[in-house]
Design a protein around this motif. Structure first.
Motif, PDB file in Angstrom:
ATOM      1  N   VAL A 102       0.471  -1.403  -0.184  1.00 56.75           N
ATOM      2  CA  VAL A 102       0.563  -0.021  -0.649  1.00 56.75           C
ATOM      3  C   VAL A 102       0.153   1.313  -0.142  1.00 56.75           C
ATOM      4  N   VAL A 103       1.866   1.498   1.001  1.00 52.54           N
ATOM      5  CA  VAL A 103       2.639   2.468   0.594  1.00 52.54           C
ATOM      6  C   VAL A 103       3.165   2.836   0.065  1.00 52.54           C
ATOM      7  N   ASP A 104       4.128   1.654  -0.990  1.00 52.01           N
ATOM      8  CA  ASP A 104       4.299   1.621  -2.524  1.00 52.01           C
ATOM      9  C   ASP A 104       3.409   2.191  -3.592  1.00 52.01           C
ATOM     10  N   ARG A 105       2.037   1.457  -3.612  1.00 58.44           N
ATOM     11  CA  ARG A 105       1.288   2.342  -4.593  1.00 58.44           C
ATOM     12  C   ARG A 105       0.777   3.772  -4.352  1.00 58.44           C
ATOM     13  N   PHE A 106       0.929   4.176  -2.452  1.00 57.80           N
ATOM     14  CA  PHE A 106       0.757   5.736  -2.336  1.00 57.80           C
ATOM     15  C   PHE A 106       2.189   7.315  -2.823  1.00 57.80           C
ATOM     16  N   VAL A 107       3.251   5.582  -2.939  1.00 59.76           N
ATOM     17  CA  VAL A 107       4.432   6.755  -3.105  1.00 59.76           C
ATOM     18  C   VAL A 107       4.408   6.910  -4.417  1.00 59.76           C
ATOM     19  N   ALA A 132       2.026   9.130  -5.438  1.00 58.65           N
ATOM     20  CA  ALA A 132       1.679  10.661  -5.304  1.00 58.65           C
ATOM     21  C   ALA A 132       2.979  11.139  -5.527  1.00 58.65           C
ATOM     22  N   TYR A 133       3.872  10.288  -5.520  1.00 62.30           N
ATOM     23  CA  TYR A 133       5.580  11.101  -6.532  1.00 62.30           C
ATOM     24  C   TYR A 133       6.143  10.327  -7.082  1.00 62.30           C
ATOM     25  N   PRO A 134       4.904  10.668  -8.690  1.00 59.22           N
ATOM     26  CA  PRO A 134       4.826   9.562  -9.421  1.00 59.22           C
ATOM     27  C   PRO A 134       6.677  10.069 -10.480  1.00 59.22           C
ATOM     28  N   TYR A 151      -4.760   4.597   1.855  1.00 56.07           N
ATOM     29  CA  TYR A 151      -5.811   4.062   0.007  1.00 56.07           C
ATOM     30  C   TYR A 151      -7.193   5.179  -0.023  1.00 56.07           C
ATOM     31  N   VAL A 152      -7.252   5.991   1.099  1.00 53.19           N
ATOM     32  CA  VAL A 152      -8.322   6.568   0.580  1.00 53.19           C
ATOM     33  C   VAL A 152      -7.590   8.175   0.120  1.00 53.19           C
ATOM     34  N   LYS A 153      -6.563   7.786   0.587  1.00 52.52           N
ATOM     35  CA  LYS A 153      -5.658   9.578  -0.172  1.00 52.52           C
ATOM     36  C   LYS A 153      -5.596   8.531  -1.433  1.00 52.52           C
ATOM     37  N   ILE A 154      -5.149   7.569  -1.524  1.00 51.64           N
ATOM     38  CA  ILE A 154      -4.572   7.288  -3.127  1.00 51.64           C
ATOM     39  C   ILE A 154      -5.761   7.287  -4.030  1.00 51.64           C
ATOM     40  N   TYR A 155      -6.587   7.365  -3.472  1.00 49.10           N
ATOM     41  CA  TYR A 155      -8.339   7.625  -4.801  1.00 49.10           C
ATOM     42  C   TYR A 155      -8.442   8.578  -4.662  1.00 49.10           C
ATOM     43  N   LEU A 156      -8.108   9.363  -3.492  1.00 48.97           N
ATOM     44  CA  LEU A 156      -8.639  10.940  -3.330  1.00 48.97           C
ATOM     45  C   LEU A 156      -7.340  11.681  -5.015  1.00 48.97           C
ATOM     46  N   ILE A 157      -6.623  10.880  -4.636  1.00 50.41           N
ATOM     47  CA  ILE A 157      -4.729  11.719  -5.221  1.00 50.41           C
ATOM     48  C   ILE A 157      -5.433  11.066  -6.952  1.00 50.41           C
ATOM     49  N   VAL A 158      -6.103   9.502  -7.549  1.00 47.68           N
ATOM     50  CA  VAL A 158      -5.574   9.355  -8.880  1.00 47.68           C
ATOM     51  C   VAL A 158      -7.485   9.896  -9.369  1.00 47.68           C
ATOM     52  N   VAL A 179      -4.445  -3.924  -6.028  1.00 51.92           N
ATOM     53  CA  VAL A 179      -4.256  -3.823  -4.270  1.00 51.92           C
ATOM     54  C   VAL A 179      -5.307  -3.885  -3.558  1.00 51.92           C
ATOM     55  N   ALA A 180      -6.044  -2.292  -3.928  1.00 53.83           N
ATOM     56  CA  ALA A 180      -6.889  -2.393  -2.908  1.00 53.83           C
ATOM     57  C   ALA A 180      -8.157  -3.233  -2.591  1.00 53.83           C
TER      58      ALA A 180
END
Length: 323
Positions: A121-126, A129-131, A202-209, A239-240
């Protein structure tokens, strides 16, 4: 020891019948389900591991954590015969090491799964968020370091119950009686905290996506067909779903166990529910390979190729690209 605990033990495990060489119907059903789950877990997760080892495009950072998760699930699968042995040889319950191992193996693999999912999950967030900085932040060296750290930490924690336990004070081998209550409190609380952390990330990931997709649609719709964009979306979805199924499978067990920290709180109904929830958690080890094949085209084509299944011509390029 309260009468409710003794009733729980005799009704759930029916040891008197086992001692007489007569396995109760419930034990036979449980053993059958455990052996069937063993076959499904081993086949599914070996397929995942072989696919990642064989096809280079699956060997990305996320693939490293997926492989680690498959390895943890595989441990649950290959140790099912050990769990079944307690029905066939009830004297094992009077062996301290065997009794503790009965529970510790599941906890060990479950914790490794949790840590692997957190890393994924952290990997997906990075990545989301920081492509641009992602290749420098999450390198293969860091990923393998995290995997190594997971197993070292898990192994260290696994030895605690062998020195801190209540086996001598327990009339029989029951998780809620044998395992130290502070160890259970720490273990299950950490599981709930990690679950909450993964949910918030994952809520944060969803908002960023969602924000990125809105910008793409405004600026240039052509980029929505980019293979990298499609693959990133597929990976995030997989992953989700894996995280969701893990929460559904294990969170209820963590919660109900927190209501049985004291011996006086252990009741027949709670133990019956907890036993079912553990089996639900074991079933989770079957789910992940199914999710990969269902939602990720790369894994689906890899599985088809490994199993020698027919692949449609219009998707042949996808298979060739991972060979």
């Amino acid at each position: 020891m309260s009468n409710s605990v003794n009733v729980t033990y005799s009704s759930v495990l029916n040891t008197s019948a086992v001692d007489k060489g007569q396995l109760p119907t419930s034990a036979i059903i449980t053993m059958t389900l455990q052996l069937l789950s063993m076959v499904a877990i081993i086949i599914g997760n070996i397929l995942v591991l072989v696919a990642i080892l064989k096809f280079r495009s699956l060997q990305d950072i996320t693939g490293i954590f997926v492989a680690n998760l498959a390895l943890a699930d595989l441990i649950i699968g290959v140790t099912q015969p050990f769990q079944v042995a307690f029905f066939l040889f009830p004297e094992m319950e009077r062996n301290k090491i065997a009794c503790i191992l009965r529970f510790e193996i599941i906890l060990f693999a479950c914790n490794a799964s949790i840590y692997s999912l957190v890393c994924t999950v952290v990997d997906r967030f990075v990545a989301i968020a920081y492509p641009l900085r992602y290749p420098n932040i999450m390198t293969r060296k860091i990923a393998f370091g995290l995997v190594l750290g997971i197993w070292i930490f898990d192994f260290c924690c696994a030895f605690i119950p062998f020195s801190e336990n209540d086996f001598e004070k327990s009339p029989f081998c029951l998780y809620e009686l044998v395992m130290n209550k502070y160890f259970r409190l720490w273990n299950h609380t950490c599981g709930i905290i990690f679950a909450l952390v993964m949910f918030l990330i994952y809520v944060k990931i969803y908002l960023i996506v969602k924000k990125h997709m809105r910008q793409i649609q405004i600026e240039a719709t052509v980029y929505t067909d980019d293979p990298t964009v499609r693959r990133t979306k597929q990976t995030n979805t997989v992953v989700a779903i894996v995280v969701l199924f893990f929460h559904i499978s294990w969170l209820p067990f963590f919660i109900i166990e927190l209501t049985m920290l004291e011996v006086s709180q252990v009741t027949q109904n709670k133990v019956l529910v907890a036993n079912f929830l553990v089996f639900l958690g074991v079933m989770n080890s079957i789910v992940n390979p199914i999710v990969y094949a269902w939602k990720n085209k790369q894994y689906r084509r890899a599985f088809q190729k490994l199993l020698g299944l027919k692949i449609h011509n219009d998707e042949m390029s996808t298979v060739q690209s991972i060979a």
